[in-house]
Design a protein around this motif. Structure first.
Motif, PDB file in Angstrom:
ATOM      1  N   ALA A 105       5.548  78.209  68.850  1.00  0.00           N
ATOM      2  CA  ALA A 105       5.172  79.503  69.038  1.00  0.00           C
ATOM      3  C   ALA A 105       6.900  80.156  68.786  1.00  0.00           C
ATOM      4  CB  ALA A 105       6.239  79.813  70.706  1.00  0.00           C
ATOM      5  N   VAL A 106       5.899  81.388  68.770  1.00  0.00           N
ATOM      6  CA  VAL A 106       7.161  82.122  67.447  1.00  0.00           C
ATOM      7  C   VAL A 106       7.666  83.463  68.346  1.00  0.00           C
ATOM      8  CG1 VAL A 106       7.115  83.416  65.550  1.00  0.00           C
ATOM      9  CG2 VAL A 106       5.709  81.877  65.481  1.00  0.00           C
ATOM     10  N   THR A 107       9.058  83.339  68.236  1.00  0.00           N
ATOM     11  CA  THR A 107       9.270  84.318  69.294  1.00  0.00           C
ATOM     12  C   THR A 107      10.464  85.721  67.995  1.00  0.00           C
ATOM     13  OG1 THR A 107      11.425  83.363  69.485  1.00  0.00           O
ATOM     14  CG2 THR A 107       9.433  83.408  71.535  1.00  0.00           C
ATOM     15  N   ASP A 108       9.103  86.548  67.540  1.00  0.00           N
ATOM     16  CA  ASP A 108      10.259  87.712  66.457  1.00  0.00           C
ATOM     17  C   ASP A 108       9.569  88.789  67.201  1.00  0.00           C
ATOM     18  OD1 ASP A 108       7.065  86.757  66.188  1.00  0.00           O
ATOM     19  OD2 ASP A 108       7.295  89.016  65.182  1.00  0.00           O
ATOM     20  N   THR A 109       9.352  89.320  67.971  1.00  0.00           N
ATOM     21  CA  THR A 109       8.806  90.504  69.270  1.00  0.00           C
ATOM     22  C   THR A 109      10.442  91.118  68.900  1.00  0.00           C
ATOM     23  OG1 THR A 109       8.317  89.198  70.730  1.00  0.00           O
ATOM     24  CG2 THR A 109       6.165  90.551  69.069  1.00  0.00           C
ATOM     25  N   VAL A 162       6.665  69.432  54.197  1.00  0.00           N
ATOM     26  CA  VAL A 162       6.533  71.323  54.349  1.00  0.00           C
ATOM     27  C   VAL A 162       6.363  71.293  55.712  1.00  0.00           C
ATOM     28  CG1 VAL A 162       4.935  72.220  53.175  1.00  0.00           C
ATOM     29  CG2 VAL A 162       5.747  70.145  52.181  1.00  0.00           C
ATOM     30  N   MET A 163       5.494  70.328  56.334  1.00  0.00           N
ATOM     31  CA  MET A 163       4.679  70.512  57.634  1.00  0.00           C
ATOM     32  C   MET A 163       6.471  71.316  58.292  1.00  0.00           C
ATOM     33  SD  MET A 163       2.424  67.838  58.170  1.00  0.00           S
ATOM     34  CE  MET A 163       1.400  67.218  56.908  1.00  0.00           C
ATOM     35  N   LEU A 164       6.973  70.889  58.192  1.00  0.00           N
ATOM     36  CA  LEU A 164       8.103  71.391  59.369  1.00  0.00           C
ATOM     37  C   LEU A 164       8.822  72.431  59.024  1.00  0.00           C
ATOM     38  CD1 LEU A 164      10.228  68.282  59.578  1.00  0.00           C
ATOM     39  CD2 LEU A 164       8.855  69.189  61.383  1.00  0.00           C
ATOM     40  N   ALA A 165       8.413  73.398  57.442  1.00  0.00           N
ATOM     41  CA  ALA A 165       8.649  74.529  56.833  1.00  0.00           C
ATOM     42  C   ALA A 165       8.040  75.226  57.167  1.00  0.00           C
ATOM     43  CB  ALA A 165       8.905  74.147  55.653  1.00  0.00           C
ATOM     44  N   LEU A 166       6.948  75.173  57.525  1.00  0.00           N
ATOM     45  CA  LEU A 166       5.923  75.836  57.449  1.00  0.00           C
ATOM     46  C   LEU A 166       5.806  76.458  58.998  1.00  0.00           C
ATOM     47  CD1 LEU A 166       2.391  74.423  56.548  1.00  0.00           C
ATOM     48  CD2 LEU A 166       3.300  76.178  55.893  1.00  0.00           C
ATOM     49  N   PRO A 167       6.290  76.654  59.752  1.00  0.00           N
ATOM     50  CA  PRO A 167       7.061  77.701  61.123  1.00  0.00           C
ATOM     51  C   PRO A 167       7.345  78.683  60.527  1.00  0.00           C
ATOM     52  CG  PRO A 167       6.875  75.639  61.582  1.00  0.00           C
ATOM     53  CD  PRO A 167       6.491  75.326  60.197  1.00  0.00           C
ATOM     54  N   ARG A 168       9.282  78.230  59.985  1.00  0.00           N
ATOM     55  CA  ARG A 168       9.461  78.968  58.937  1.00  0.00           C
ATOM     56  C   ARG A 168       9.171  79.805  58.029  1.00  0.00           C
ATOM     57  NH1 ARG A 168      15.343  78.513  59.442  1.00  0.00           N
ATOM     58  NH2 ARG A 168      15.249  76.037  60.540  1.00  0.00           N
ATOM     59  N   PHE A 169       8.592  79.595  57.351  1.00  0.00           N
ATOM     60  CA  PHE A 169       7.628  80.449  56.574  1.00  0.00           C
ATOM     61  C   PHE A 169       6.612  81.186  57.514  1.00  0.00           C
ATOM     62  CE2 PHE A 169       6.631  77.634  52.987  1.00  0.00           C
ATOM     63  CZ  PHE A 169       8.212  77.188  52.756  1.00  0.00           C
ATOM     64  N   GLN A 170       6.138  80.766  58.459  1.00  0.00           N
ATOM     65  CA  GLN A 170       5.415  81.805  59.533  1.00  0.00           C
ATOM     66  C   GLN A 170       6.195  83.128  59.684  1.00  0.00           C
ATOM     67  OE1 GLN A 170       4.808  80.156  63.082  1.00  0.00           O
ATOM     68  NE2 GLN A 170       2.492  80.968  63.243  1.00  0.00           N
ATOM     69  N   ARG A 171       7.488  82.580  60.163  1.00  0.00           N
ATOM     70  CA  ARG A 171       7.784  83.537  60.961  1.00  0.00           C
ATOM     71  C   ARG A 171       8.280  84.770  60.081  1.00  0.00           C
ATOM     72  NH1 ARG A 171      10.444  80.032  64.657  1.00  0.00           N
ATOM     73  NH2 ARG A 171      11.966  79.690  62.766  1.00  0.00           N
ATOM     74  N   LEU A 172       8.343  84.116  58.520  1.00  0.00           N
ATOM     75  CA  LEU A 172       8.755  84.913  57.856  1.00  0.00           C
ATOM     76  C   LEU A 172       7.788  85.996  57.385  1.00  0.00           C
ATOM     77  CD1 LEU A 172      10.437  82.994  54.603  1.00  0.00           C
ATOM     78  CD2 LEU A 172      11.106  86.304  55.565  1.00  0.00           C
ATOM     79  N   VAL A 173       6.420  85.154  57.414  1.00  0.00           N
ATOM     80  CA  VAL A 173       5.515  86.210  56.914  1.00  0.00           C
ATOM     81  C   VAL A 173       4.655  87.288  58.361  1.00  0.00           C
ATOM     82  CG1 VAL A 173       2.629  85.714  56.390  1.00  0.00           C
ATOM     83  CG2 VAL A 173       4.639  84.261  55.479  1.00  0.00           C
TER      84      VAL A 173
END
Lengths: 606, 610
Positions: free
Chosen positions: B3-7, B202-213
């Motif tokens: 889950a991403v809470t970037d808003t 890589v899999m663990l880093a993906l959510p971080r990338f996702q947040r940036l994106v």
């Protein structure tokens, strides 16, 4: 046949047009495109190289080790370094291609958006009247996006071509017989792509057109939300919108059916190629034509190619929409009839002299709105334009301010035909306050000055003259209060007064008020009109009005009826000799008199 | 997926600066929650999903055929010495059949997927559209129109890409990852562990990338909104822009918005561009390690050459879902952003809602009572205080007062475009909030000052008031309103196209059409909110009389600053500073000193010669 469905020419000719559109993008930003293609070529070359690296590793490190049951450390390290080294270059290629392709696409979008909106600002008002707002908005948005959508996969597709050539060379070098298999598969992919596009393009165009229609319906319906609400027509409007949305759905499903058919086929073909390579390869191996390592290398090459080769398909898939988008953009860019400007200047000091000479105008050819309108206004005087609803008064004001040009006759300010005036001259001397107020999504100051450097004192002076200083000083941030869709809500009368201040702050030499105080209270209006008359701003004034007090302020009246000047002269003269005028301006008085008579009659009866 | 809470962060930073005080609920919900709610909105998405998934799995299994075939051919077909050609032939034919079946599955899956997602999206558009109309005028006005339109257009399109590709790719990719893992494990569990060890980071880093994106794309969408606003200003305000020669300034604003959008897009693309090849690099490292380790294992005799090579092919199979995952995450972000915006609309309560089981009132003479009604705009000072009034059936009521005295608020409350903040309004004794909309809109109709017309013909617009009306009825209505002469003067009569927003007609003519439209709807109470402000006096008097003549059975409430209407009214309500300060017939009010007498005096000087 899809040909009948669409007016545009489908199939290969769409491809040709699509390639031309791509050509435009390439010519506009050649360096970025070349950069992206080079990066893509690096990627493509490295993709082939990676198979070669693997083949090399198999032949020189893996197989000898298995054969000799002994690992040669040097060979293994070299193989690993080769594999990783190639991958690093490949990654650099991917990165460069993606970023540059994006930059290319976004720059083209920005170019087009600028060019299209420049046209919106340049083209005459008549052109705007002919085009729905929703359409113009989608020209600058979804059409721009559609036009340049193929740019994202384009470098990759070009890279694939490079890759295919490299692969072809590589295969020929390995074994000419295996190469024949490859040369059969790749053209088959190309032909399949072509058929794909022929089937897809009319469907994709239809979907795109419907997407615009959905947007137009939503736009209109939301604009008319108040009417929809007050007449309780939400259900009917939803039905109307849903019908369009459903048509779009069906069009998209039709597109999906074609995509769904061809995408798996395009994917299957290279796989079949691998199988063919294996079969032929086995025979060739039997006859000693190739080595096992060579066969593996070729097979690996085919698996690698099966994915990127689809980039060709992506570009082709976007081409029809791109062509439609670009065609629509071009229609805006190629639209002519822009207002021509001369070189004459309107810089005489003091109030302007205005003359209309035999002015005629028609929105629809054959049904003129104005016919042979002739009158003159002496500098510094006030003229009222009076006439029944639909007589052509507003149209006339637009001609006087040169928002549109007359079909016949001439409008002159200081003796200069407005069409001969240099760009910007008319709007510098003439200010029109239209009936319908438009405020920008900006501050109060911005709405009054429209970006010109005007000291605050002058802004306040204009607001005072327009009787708007009171409520503006009451706003939370005064002149800096944001208004418009995102800011403070103003009443109709307040908006009109801001629009009036916008005209007054420019100290125009000719001020045209088109029923510009209709939402303003009578007392406030009176103060505004007296302010204007008392020479706070020295100007020739044209005022479209119904109210007696406004008309009475005028030195002269031009009475319009069905687009023709029925009479002109001083108010008292017209009152005495023009029946239509009399009926119009004394309507309230007569009504009142009649009612008074009626009331007294009632009293007599009672 | 996480889950991403970037808003919170991005929204908080940009919100106050551009002053975008959205009345719509800003959907502060996580990505997973948004997805779940979004999917729930369109039940069509789930229709036949099991079959579609099954087909997707079959299609994915098909992709495994090639590596397996290669391994079989190399290990058994080519074996040692002469190749086993018949075996290879059989294997290849079998594979070809599998590939063909895979293609068929792919086709069926795509068709099903398009049908269910497009149906779901069409439903979503309809729901969003309807809800925008259900929102109160307050909410509608405080939202940017262009923004509302994109809720049912662009935002929905944003979802479609994910639903038709990404959503399924997530499932297919996970499936492919599992299948590849199992197969690799069959060949060599040691090498499989090695591959997983490479890719786990890589899999663990993906959510971080996702947040940036995600953050980058949020910015892109905000800038896109700015562009739409700037462009729409240049279109809607084209007249004013020309009249004041402010083309350059408008062009500058557009340029700023366009450049802002391009910069945001480029930034987002750079982030994606840098993160995307990561998997590629890790994959090559994995291949290199597998080659080295595989050879060691091979020397030790625990793996054959063919199996090692097949394993290398399987790594490709393992990597490609990870690569698509990066893409899918982008699309998922876009879709979630789109959904969030649509949910933002749908979750905004229709603060003026059609009551469930609302009362249906019988047609006929209508009585309206205001009982201690007060109103304040959200966050604003009260604009109406303790307004009590009764509008008796079959009367003509005029509402007068200076700008800002509360007249229009009174009208909006009477027609239930807004609800009072205190007190209540009743119709025939029933609280307005309990009357069904269908009944309410049938009995009370308002003609606003700016009578919006649709891009249709004259007849089409007037018929908007009563869809069943025939052309004869429309003509009769116009004749009764004394507009027959005007109608005759139009080039194509009832079939005259009125243009976008009715712009082919003059402002006064638009008001005539709007009036005829309401007149044809034949309500029991007709409310005119300065509905004839742009009409010439002679026509206005004629209209007033016509309405008078036919108002016999009807109540008419007019809000006007032209006091001619007030003079003819049975009762006048005089507003000042949000209160009714005087009431009574004209003769009485005009005779006593007060607000009305002042208004009247100023009106008479305005209508008569000095």
């Amino acid at each position: 046949m899809p040909t009948k469905e669409s007016p545009a020419r489908p199939g290969s000719s769409i491809m040709l047009q699509g390639l031309k559109v791509l050509g435009v993008a390439i010519r506009t930003e050649p360096r970025i495109f070349i950069g992206a293609v080079l990066a893509s070529a690096l990627y493509g070359g490295m993709t082939v190289a990676s198979s070669w690296a693997l083949g090399w590793a198999t032949d020189n490190a893996v197989l000898p080790a298995f054969r000799d049951h002994e690992a040669a450390t040097g060979g293994l390290v070299a193989a690993a370094a080769l594999i990783v080294g190639v991958a690093v270059l490949k990654a650099a290629g991917v990165m460069g291609r993606r970023i540059l392709a994006g930059v290319h696409q976004y720059r083209m979008q920005a170019h087009s958006r600028r060019a299209v909106t420049r046209q919106y600002l340049r083209l005459p008002l008549a052109w705007h009247h002919r085009h729905p707002t929703g359409q113009l908005l989608s020209n600058a948005n979804s059409d721009v996006e559609a036009a340049w959508a193929p740019l994202a996969p384009l470098p990759m597709a070009v890279g694939v071509v490079v890759m295919l050539v490299t692969a072809a060379v590589a295969i020929v070098l390995v074994d000419p017989v295996l190469a024949v298999v490859g040369f059969l598969i790749f053209p088959a992919v190309a032909v399949l792509n072509l058929v794909y596009q022929r089937r897809l393009s009319p469907l994709a165009m239809r979907a795109q057109a419907l997407r615009a229609e959905v947007s137009e319906v939503a736009h209109e319906s939301f604009d008319g939300a108040l009417v929809v609400k007050t007449l309780g027509r939400e259900d009917a409007e939803t039905v109307r919108f849903q019908a369009k949305a459903d048509a779009l759905r069906d069009a998209n499903i039709a597109v999906g059916r074609v995509r769904g058919l061809f995408d798996p086929l395009l994917e299957a073909l290279p796989t079949l190629g691998v199988l063919a390579v294996l079969l032929v390869g086995a025979l060739r191996l039997e006859s000693g034509g190739v080595a096992a390592g060579d066969l593996i290398q070729v097979a690996y090459l085919f698996t690698l190619l099966s994915f990127p080769i689809r980039a060709l398909g992506w570009v082709l898939a976007e081409l029809p929409r791109s062509v439609v988008g670009w065609t629509r953009i071009r229609e805006v860019l190629d639209a002519t009839g822009s207002m021509e400007h001369g070189t004459a200047r309107l810089d005489a000091p003091g109030p302007a002299r205005l003359a209309a000479e035999g002015v005629g105008f028609a929105y629809v050819p054959g049904s003129p709105v104005l016919k042979d309108v002739t009158f003159t206004v002496t500098p510094g005087r006030t003229t009222a334009i009076v006439g029944p609803t639909g007589a052509g008064k507003s149209t006339l004001t637009q001609l006087l301010a040169r928002l549109v040009d007359p079909g016949e006759g001439v409008v002159r300010v200081d003796g200069v035909d407005l069409r001969d005036a240099a760009r910007g001259e008319v709007s510098r001397s003439v200010a029109l306050v239209p009936q319908q107020t438009f405020l920008f999504d900006d501050t109060v100051r911005g709405n009054v000055t429209l970006g010109e450097a005007v000291p605050d004192e002058r802004v306040w002076a204009a607001l005072r003259l327009a009787q708007a200083d009171g409520f503006v000083s009451g706003l939370p941030s005064g002149l800096d209060t944001r208004i418009g869709e995102r800011g403070a809500t103003l009443s109709g009368g307040q908006r009109q007064r801001l629009a009036l201040a916008r005209a007054l702050v420019r100290e125009p030499r000719l001020l045209i008020l088109d029923d510009a105080t209709s939402s303003v209270d009578p007392q406030v209006e009176k103060r505004i009109l007296y302010g204007l008359r008392d020479g706070a701003a020295e100007a020739t004034v044209i005022v479209v009005a119904y109210r007696m007090a406004t008309i009475a302020l005028a030195d002269e009246v031009v009475y319009l009826e069905q687009g023709v000047v029925a009479d002109q002269g001083a108010h008292e003269e017209l009152l005495a000799r023009c029946a239509g005028y009399r009926a119009l301006v004394t309507a309230y008085e007569r009504e009142e008199a009649e009612r008074a008579a009626l009331d007294s009659g009632d009293e007599v009866v009672a | 997926m996480t889950a991403v809470t970037d808003t919170g962060k991005t929204g908080g930073k940009t919100g106050p600066e551009n002053g975008e005080a959205s009345a719509l609920r800003s959907a502060e919900r996580g990505a997973v929650e948004t997805l779940r709610q979004g999917l729930r909105l369109s039940p069509e998405f789930r229709r036949g999903i099991a079959g579609t998934l099954a087909l997707a799995v079959l299609a994915t299994l098909g992709k495994v055929v090639v590596p397996v075939a290669v391994q079989q051919v190399i290990d058994r077909g080519l074996g040692q010495g002469a190749p086993d050609v018949p075996f290879i032939r059989d294997a290849v034919v079998l594979c070809a059949v599998a590939v063909a079946l895979t293609a068929v599955c792919g086709y069926l899956m795509n068709v099903r997927l398009y049908r269910s997602t497009e149906s779901g999206l069409a439903t979503l558009r309809g729901k969003g559209f309807r809800h925008v109309h259900d929102l109160s005028v307050l909410t509608q006005n405080s939202e940017r129109r262009g923004g509302l339109v994109s809720r049912v257009t662009g935002d929905v399109d944003q979802i479609s890409a994910f639903m038709q590709w990404g959503g399924l790719m997530v499932i297919v990719s996970v499936g492919q990852l599992l299948v590849a893992t199992v197969l690799m494990a069959v060949y060599s569990w040691q090498l499989t562990l090695l591959v997983w060890a490479c890719f786990l980071p890589v899999m663990l880093a993906l959510p971080r990338f996702q947040r940036l994106v995600a953050r980058a794309y949020t910015r892109v969408r905000e800038r896109a909104g700015d562009v739409l606003a700037a462009v729409s200003e240049s279109v809607v305000g084209s007249g004013v822009i020309r009249a004041y020669g402010s083309e350059d300034r408008t062009a500058e604003r557009i340029d700023r918005a366009v450049d802002g959008m391009r910069a945001a897009q480029t930034r987002a693309q750079k982030i994606v561009g840098f993160t995307f090849p990561t998997t590629e690099l890790v994959a090559s490292a994995a291949v290199a390690l597998v080659v080295v380790a595989g050879v060691e294992l091979g020397v030790a005799g625990s793996i054959t050459a063919g199996r090692l090579i097949a394993f290398l092919f399987l790594i490709t199979l393992f990597v490609s879902p990870l690569q698509t995952a990066t893409e899918v995450l982008n699309e998922a972000q876009n879709a979630i952003a789109g959904w969030r915006r649509i949910l933002g609309v749908l979750d905004t309560p229709a603060d003026v809602a059609d009551p469930e089981n609302g009362a249906t009132l019988p047609r006929g003479p209508i009585t309206v009572r205001f009982e201690g009604v007060g109103f304040a705009y959200p966050g604003g000072p009260p604009v109406l205080h303790e307004v009590s009034a009764e509008i008796a059936p079959r009367t003509r009521v005029a509402v007068v007062g200076e700008t800002g005295s509360g007249k229009t608020t009174f009208a909006k409350l009477l027609t239930r475009l807004m609800d009072p903040t205190s007190g209540r309004i009743t119709v025939d004794g029933v609280d307005l909030r309990e009357v069904g909309f269908a009944s309410l809109r049938e009995r009370i109709v308002m003609v606003p000052q700016d009578g919006f017309l649709f891009d249709s013909t004259l007849a089409g617009n007037i018929r908007f008031g009563r869809p069943s009306a025939t052309d004869e009825e429309i003509t009769r209505a116009l004749t009764e309103l004394g507009l027959a002469d005007w109608l005759d003067g139009l080039p194509a009569g009832l079939d005259t196209p009125v243009g976008q927003r009715g712009e082919s007609l003059s402002a006064g003519e638009r008001q005539l059409v709007a009036l005829a439209r309401a007149y044809l709807a034949d309500p029991d109470l007709l409310l005119l909110d300065e509905a004839t402000s742009a009409v010439d006096p002679a026509t206005e008097v004629r209209l007033a009389r016509a309405l008078d003549g036919v108002t016999r059975g009807r109540t008419a409430v007019s809000i006007a600053h032209r006091l001619s209407t007030a003079e003819a009214a049975d009762e006048i309500l005089v507003f000042e500073h949000g209160r009714i300060v005087q009431r009574g017939p004209h003769a009485v009010l005009a005779a006593q000193p007060g607000v009305y007498a002042d208004l009247y005096a100023s009106w008479t000087t305005a209508t008569t010669v000095r």
